[in-house]
Write an enzyme that holds these catalytic residues in place. Structure first.
Site, PDB file in Angstrom:
ATOM      1  N   ASN A 174      -3.306 -46.277 -46.919  1.00  0.00           N
ATOM      2  CA  ASN A 174      -2.721 -46.211 -48.266  1.00  0.00           C
ATOM      3  C   ASN A 174      -1.509 -45.264 -48.295  1.00  0.00           C
ATOM      4  OD1 ASN A 174      -2.625 -46.920 -51.086  1.00  0.00           O
ATOM      5  ND2 ASN A 174      -3.530 -44.929 -51.584  1.00  0.00           N
ATOM      6  N   CYS A 231      -2.230 -55.897 -52.851  1.00  0.00           N
ATOM      7  CA  CYS A 231      -2.407 -57.335 -52.604  1.00  0.00           C
ATOM      8  C   CYS A 231      -1.100 -58.105 -52.693  1.00  0.00           C
ATOM      9  CB  CYS A 231      -3.441 -57.919 -53.563  1.00  0.00           C
ATOM     10  SG  CYS A 231      -5.112 -57.376 -53.185  1.00  0.00           S
ATOM     11  N   PHE A 278       4.486 -64.247 -47.614  1.00  0.00           N
ATOM     12  CA  PHE A 278       5.760 -63.531 -47.697  1.00  0.00           C
ATOM     13  C   PHE A 278       6.876 -64.465 -48.194  1.00  0.00           C
ATOM     14  CE2 PHE A 278       2.879 -61.401 -44.756  1.00  0.00           C
ATOM     15  CZ  PHE A 278       2.790 -60.179 -45.402  1.00  0.00           C
ATOM     16  N   ARG A 291       2.313 -44.244 -48.555  1.00  0.00           N
ATOM     17  CA  ARG A 291       3.240 -44.861 -49.512  1.00  0.00           C
ATOM     18  C   ARG A 291       4.636 -44.270 -49.402  1.00  0.00           C
ATOM     19  NH1 ARG A 291       0.843 -48.376 -53.901  1.00  0.00           N
ATOM     20  NH2 ARG A 291      -1.310 -48.537 -53.255  1.00  0.00           N
ATOM     21  N   HIS A 309      -0.770 -54.857 -65.141  1.00  0.00           N
ATOM     22  CA  HIS A 309      -0.564 -54.486 -63.740  1.00  0.00           C
ATOM     23  C   HIS A 309       0.152 -55.649 -63.047  1.00  0.00           C
ATOM     24  CE1 HIS A 309      -2.640 -52.982 -59.768  1.00  0.00           C
ATOM     25  NE2 HIS A 309      -1.461 -52.429 -59.935  1.00  0.00           N
ATOM     26  N   ARG A 360      -6.352 -43.387 -55.231  1.00  0.00           N
ATOM     27  CA  ARG A 360      -6.953 -43.221 -56.550  1.00  0.00           C
ATOM     28  C   ARG A 360      -8.462 -43.030 -56.426  1.00  0.00           C
ATOM     29  NH1 ARG A 360      -7.291 -47.396 -58.881  1.00  0.00           N
ATOM     30  NH2 ARG A 360      -6.258 -48.787 -57.440  1.00  0.00           N
ATOM     31  N   SER A 393      -4.451 -53.989 -56.518  1.00  0.00           N
ATOM     32  CA  SER A 393      -3.746 -52.988 -55.732  1.00  0.00           C
ATOM     33  C   SER A 393      -3.686 -53.392 -54.256  1.00  0.00           C
ATOM     34  CB  SER A 393      -4.464 -51.643 -55.866  1.00  0.00           C
ATOM     35  OG  SER A 393      -4.514 -51.275 -57.226  1.00  0.00           O
ATOM     36  N   LYS A 437       2.098 -57.276 -54.636  1.00  0.00           N
ATOM     37  CA  LYS A 437       3.060 -57.275 -55.739  1.00  0.00           C
ATOM     38  C   LYS A 437       4.442 -56.834 -55.263  1.00  0.00           C
ATOM     39  CE  LYS A 437       0.654 -54.692 -58.526  1.00  0.00           C
ATOM     40  NZ  LYS A 437      -0.495 -54.591 -57.604  1.00  0.00           N
ATOM     41  N   THR A 438       4.491 -55.720 -54.520  1.00  0.00           N
ATOM     42  CA  THR A 438       5.790 -55.239 -54.049  1.00  0.00           C
ATOM     43  C   THR A 438       6.447 -56.298 -53.167  1.00  0.00           C
ATOM     44  OG1 THR A 438       5.003 -52.974 -54.158  1.00  0.00           O
ATOM     45  CG2 THR A 438       6.972 -53.363 -52.843  1.00  0.00           C
ATOM     46  N   LYS A 471      -0.384 -45.136 -63.963  1.00  0.00           N
ATOM     47  CA  LYS A 471      -1.616 -45.838 -64.353  1.00  0.00           C
ATOM     48  C   LYS A 471      -2.216 -45.253 -65.642  1.00  0.00           C
ATOM     49  CE  LYS A 471      -1.276 -48.164 -60.508  1.00  0.00           C
ATOM     50  NZ  LYS A 471      -0.845 -49.555 -60.496  1.00  0.00           N
ATOM     51  N   ASP A 480       5.109 -53.236 -60.193  1.00  0.00           N
ATOM     52  CA  ASP A 480       3.725 -52.773 -60.400  1.00  0.00           C
ATOM     53  C   ASP A 480       3.235 -52.917 -61.836  1.00  0.00           C
ATOM     54  OD1 ASP A 480       1.376 -51.589 -59.119  1.00  0.00           O
ATOM     55  OD2 ASP A 480       1.781 -49.786 -60.297  1.00  0.00           O
ATOM     56  N   TYR A 521      -2.366 -36.862 -55.712  1.00  0.00           N
ATOM     57  CA  TYR A 521      -1.912 -38.114 -55.099  1.00  0.00           C
ATOM     58  C   TYR A 521      -1.664 -39.234 -56.103  1.00  0.00           C
ATOM     59  CZ  TYR A 521      -1.193 -41.389 -51.306  1.00  0.00           C
ATOM     60  OH  TYR A 521      -0.618 -42.287 -50.442  1.00  0.00           O
ATOM     61  N   GLY A 522      -0.547 -39.898 -55.965  1.00  0.00           N
ATOM     62  CA  GLY A 522      -0.264 -41.187 -56.604  1.00  0.00           C
ATOM     63  C   GLY A 522      -0.706 -41.276 -58.048  1.00  0.00           C
TER      64      GLY A 522
HETATM   65  P1  GTP Z   1      -0.154 -51.521 -55.465  1.00  0.00           P
HETATM   66  O1  GTP Z   1       1.123 -50.773 -55.306  1.00  0.00           O
HETATM   67  O2  GTP Z   1      -1.310 -50.857 -54.804  1.00  0.00           O
HETATM   68  O3  GTP Z   1      -0.475 -51.914 -56.864  1.00  0.00           O
HETATM   69  O4  GTP Z   1      -0.061 -52.868 -54.638  1.00  0.00           O
HETATM   70  P2  GTP Z   1       0.923 -54.076 -54.404  1.00  0.00           P
HETATM   71  O5  GTP Z   1       0.261 -55.285 -54.981  1.00  0.00           O
HETATM   72  O6  GTP Z   1       2.314 -53.786 -54.778  1.00  0.00           O
HETATM   73  O7  GTP Z   1       0.790 -54.172 -52.863  1.00  0.00           O
HETATM   74  P3  GTP Z   1       1.803 -54.516 -51.706  1.00  0.00           P
HETATM   75  O8  GTP Z   1       2.812 -55.556 -52.073  1.00  0.00           O
HETATM   76  O9  GTP Z   1       2.339 -53.261 -51.175  1.00  0.00           O
HETATM   77  O10 GTP Z   1       0.726 -55.132 -50.712  1.00  0.00           O
HETATM   78  C1  GTP Z   1       0.784 -54.892 -49.398  1.00  0.00           C
HETATM   79  C2  GTP Z   1      -0.294 -55.636 -48.660  1.00  0.00           C
HETATM   80  O11 GTP Z   1      -0.322 -57.018 -48.995  1.00  0.00           O
HETATM   81  C3  GTP Z   1      -0.014 -55.569 -47.183  1.00  0.00           C
HETATM   82  O12 GTP Z   1      -1.243 -55.491 -46.518  1.00  0.00           O
HETATM   83  C4  GTP Z   1       0.677 -56.903 -46.915  1.00  0.00           C
HETATM   84  O13 GTP Z   1       0.581 -57.288 -45.593  1.00  0.00           O
HETATM   85  C5  GTP Z   1      -0.099 -57.814 -47.837  1.00  0.00           C
HETATM   86  N1  GTP Z   1       0.672 -58.997 -48.253  1.00  0.00           N
HETATM   87  C6  GTP Z   1       1.679 -59.047 -49.137  1.00  0.00           C
HETATM   88  N2  GTP Z   1       2.149 -60.315 -49.286  1.00  0.00           N
HETATM   89  C7  GTP Z   1       1.401 -61.080 -48.458  1.00  0.00           C
HETATM   90  C8  GTP Z   1       1.382 -62.475 -48.169  1.00  0.00           C
HETATM   91  O14 GTP Z   1       2.145 -63.275 -48.695  1.00  0.00           O
HETATM   92  N3  GTP Z   1       0.455 -62.898 -47.268  1.00  0.00           N
HETATM   93  C9  GTP Z   1      -0.430 -62.042 -46.681  1.00  0.00           C
HETATM   94  N4  GTP Z   1      -1.307 -62.531 -45.817  1.00  0.00           N
HETATM   95  N5  GTP Z   1      -0.433 -60.711 -46.918  1.00  0.00           N
HETATM   96  C10 GTP Z   1       0.454 -60.247 -47.802  1.00  0.00           C
HETATM   97  C1  SPV Z   2      -2.353 -48.990 -57.239  1.00  0.00           C
HETATM   98  O1  SPV Z   2      -3.327 -48.480 -56.664  1.00  0.00           O
HETATM   99  O2  SPV Z   2      -2.445 -50.050 -57.903  1.00  0.00           O
HETATM  100  C2  SPV Z   2      -1.022 -48.375 -57.127  1.00  0.00           C
HETATM  101  C3  SPV Z   2      -0.915 -47.083 -56.449  1.00  0.00           C
HETATM  102  O3  SPV Z   2      -0.051 -48.937 -57.615  1.00  0.00           O
HETATM  103  S1  SPV Z   2      -1.329 -45.728 -57.450  1.00  0.00           S
HETATM  104  O4  SPV Z   2      -0.139 -45.342 -58.203  1.00  0.00           O
HETATM  105  O5  SPV Z   2      -1.757 -44.632 -56.602  1.00  0.00           O
HETATM  106  O6  SPV Z   2      -2.359 -46.095 -58.377  1.00  0.00           O
HETATM  107 MN    MN Z   3      -0.602 -50.821 -58.671  1.00  0.00          MN
END
Ligand code: GTP
Ligand code: SPV
Ligand code: MN
Length: 624
Positions: A392, A279, A519, A394, A254, A82, A277, A281-282, A234, A302, A225-226
């Site tokens: 980044n 951090c 995790f 995906r 979010h 983004r 983002s 969520k997935t 978004k 998300d 992209y995205g």
């Molecule tokens: P967007 O799709 O960008 O909105 O993000 P999201 O919040 O869904 O991110 P996602 O779950 O894909 O985050 C992935 C990042 O978070 C990776 O770097 C993981 O290693 C880190 N991560 C996720 N859960 C944990 C956790 O419990 N501990 C730590 N240390 N890192 C974590």
């Molecule tokens: C974010 O950046 O929070 C995402 C990926 O979920 S994107 O759809 O590219 O914004």
């Molecule tokens: Mn997001």
């Protein structure tokens, strides 16, 4: 100058209202594509686009024995995330966008957009994508139409939204819809009629991601992209929807959505969580508990749209139908559910390609393969000294492919929310978990979230920044007004309001190692929070909120030294003093638009710091 649109006509499917036809015609007149395709959302349409993209080099067909139905796209190196600096809120008054958004005058921006979009689709097909955010016809769902010249966008939108004829039929029936216009900004014919060849990932150096909150329009130019290009995500489900939600007393957030069922008594809990983002969520949405007694189901990863229901509780839906998730770090140990969902029918963007036609990214396996093609299409070996997959990079996958998906993930009325979590990447200060004293304190906690920046947006990765409610790049209006809206929702919900918690999986020791395993073990923290919701546990009042009483957090079977546990829950008055000062500075950005209640919350925080200090001074809590 060739007037292509006049010769091609709009040829809309039957039943499309004249207003929609006129709008599509006006965009065709402006962008002058070669032809117009109304997307029906069928498998045949998808397969034809896959075929065309493979032929053009936009898609690499992965080894169909290993990953059936799956493809790899490599974007231009300048178009990988983004672009917050090119994202604009075009409200009539700058103060309605607020100090955390880029504001642009709507009249001036319209002129600029008319300029860049003029002829932008020459030589290309213009796709008309009707879509629904949320289950079709659901009481919380909303419709849109995205016009794009990117087939990549079409096939991604097909997974991320309910796209095609059923959505169009609802628009035909007169339901509300939001228009969104997108071009990659790479016409194949110039204004003099000279052709140029296409490239694998067309885009433009000049980018505009524009939201018009008053007229509820979206215009995006220059990126494929995205979130820059999949405009249901978004731009609509957060930036425009947050504006609608404020007017209509709901919340567009979010946030992931999770159901946890306690096996001992069958009680169901629903949790939503806002983390910035990339951090986690997935990861949390697909939690596999390491403690016994809980079943976890995914509802969203998300975005959450939340509305008070007939019984006065807050109900959440996931407006999306797919996951656009961060690939690096996804593995059999960190997120097996996501990994298995990617076994087939997945679009990968900017990951590495293995010699046998499969995908790889940092963290997928401990040992990287000896040879890869990296995300830029170059040979790569473990000693190349650069990542093989973009940080980044995906995957796009239909949500129904996750084995953890809840049978109720498409429940049109949503699920009742019991608890809301706020989190961010904080190396110190913020404890593993604390519960807000009440809704208003929770709003203060959400408003003051800060986090280290990730690769999800361009900018300085690692820099600590305020990201209130994880909505910094996504709030369609003045952030201070958004806080006021959250306070108001608390009044509306009253005693039915969900409980609010702050979590931090990212606290580090003095050597920089994460103190908390994270995790699957995050289930331990959530269990504590839900037992608080159920009224089963006491808690200890502290500076940041209520902490688990000693022994209440289940750490059975964890290799967690007592001093690490203490560090995870340390709430240091000095650190919080600094935090309070920074919050005061941050609030000052918004002037007198900051709700009085949040200033009162800041004062209450300062009072708790002073009280903790005085207790320290009296020796009450000091270890012998
Ligand atoms: P967007 O799709 O960008 O909105 O993000 P999201 O919040 O869904 O991110 P996602 O779950 O894909 O985050 C992935 C990042 O978070 C990776 O770097 C993981 O290693 C880190 N991560 C996720 N859960 C944990 C956790 O419990 N501990 C730590 N240390 N890192 C974590
Ligand atoms: C974010 O950046 O929070 C995402 C990926 O979920 S994107 O759809 O590219 O914004
Ligand atoms: Mn997001």
């Amino acid at each position: 100058m060739p007037q292509l649109s006049e010769s091609i006509g709009v040829s809309a499917p039957s039943g499309v209202p004249q207003s929609v036809v006129d709008w599509v015609a006006s965009i065709a007149e402006l962008t002058t594509p070669n032809e117009i395709h109304w997307c029906d959302g069928s498998v045949a349409e998808r397969d034809q686009l896959y075929e065309e993209m493979v032929d053009k080099g936009t898609f690499v067909r992965l080894n169909q024995d290993i990953r059936p139905g799956s493809y790899l796209a490599r974007s231009a190196p300048s178009d990988v995330a983004r672009v917050e600096s090119r994202t604009f809120i075009c409200s009539e008054r700058p103060e309605d966008a607020g100090p955390t958004n880029n504001w642009a005058d709507p009249t001036e921006m319209r002129t600029t957009l008319q300029g860049v979009f003029a002829g932008a689709m020459r030589g290309r097909t213009m796709y008309v994508i009707p879509f629904s955010m949320g289950p079709l016809g659901g009481p919380i769902s909303k419709l849109g139409i995205e016009i794009t010249d990117s087939p990549y966008v079409v096939v991604n939108m097909r997974m991320m939204t309910r796209m095609g004829t059923p959505a169009l039929e609802r628009i035909n029936a007169g339901e509300y819809w939001v228009p969104a216009v997108h071009s990659v900004g790479y016409p194949l014919i110039d204004e003099n009629g000279n052709s140029r060849p296409d490239v694998a990932w067309p885009c433009n150096e000049d980018k505009y991601i524009c939201q018009f909150p008053e007229t509820r329009e979206i215009w995006s130019y220059g990126s494929g992209y995205g979130g820059n290009a999949l405009l249901g995500k978004k731009s609509y489900a957060l930036r425009i929807a947050s504006v609608l939600a404020r007017e209509q007393d709901w919340l567009a957030e979010h946030m992931l959505i999770l159901r946890l069922t306690r096996e001992s008594d069958g009680r169901e809990f629903h949790v939503t969580a806002a983390f910035p983002s990339a951090c986690g969520k997935t990861n949390l949405a697909m939690l596999r508990p390491t403690i016994p007694g809980w079943k976890v189901e995914t509802i969203g990863d998300d975005i959450a749209w939340m509305r008070p229901g007939p019984d006065g509780r807050l109900y959440a839906i996931n407006p999306e139908s797919g996951f656009f998730g961060v690939a690096p770090g996804t593995s059999e140990t960190t997120n097996p559910t996501a990994l298995h969902a990617l076994d087939h029918d997945t679009i990968f963007t900017n990951v590495a390609l293995t010699d046998d036609g499969d995908v790889w990214w940092e963290g997928l396996t401990k040992q990287p393969p000896d040879h890869l093609i990296d995300w830029q299409g170059n040979d790569w070996t473990p000693d190349s000294g650069r990542p093989a997959a973009h940080p980044n990079s995906r995957f796009t996958v239909y949500a129904g492919q996750a084995e953890s998906i809840s049978p109720d993930w498409e429940a049109p009325q949503g699920v009742p929310v019991d608890a809301i979590l706020f989190g961010g990447r904080r190396s110190h200060t913020v404890p593993l978990v604390s519960e807000a004293y009440d809704w208003n304190h929770g709003v203060f906690v959400g408003a003051t979230v800060s986090s280290r920046q990730t690769a999800a947006a361009e900018g300085a990765v690692g820099e600590l920044r305020r990201d209130p409610f994880a909505m910094l790049p996504f709030c369609g209006y003045n952030m201070a007004d958004y806080w006021a809206h959250w306070l108001k929702m608390g009044e509306l919900l009253g005693k039915e309001a969900p409980r609010i918690f702050q979590v931090n999986w990212f606290r580090r020791d003095s050597d920089g190692h994460f103190l908390w395993p994270g995790f699957g073990d995050n289930s331990r923290v959530i269990e504590w929070a839900l037992r608080r919701v159920a009224g089963e546990l006491p808690a200890v009042d502290a500076i940041s909120g209520r902490l688990p009483a000693p022994g209440d957090l289940n750490i059975d079977g964890l290799d967690l030294p007592a001093e690490h546990l203490a560090m995870l829950f340390a709430v240091e008055p000095d650190e919080w003093d600094e935090e309070a000062d920074l919050t005061e500075e941050y609030f000052a950005l918004f002037g007198d638009r900051v709700p009085a209640e949040l200033n009162a919350q800041l004062q209450a925080l300062r009072d708790r710091i002073a009280e903790a200090r005085s207790r320290e001074g009296s020796g009450d809590l000091v270890d012998a």
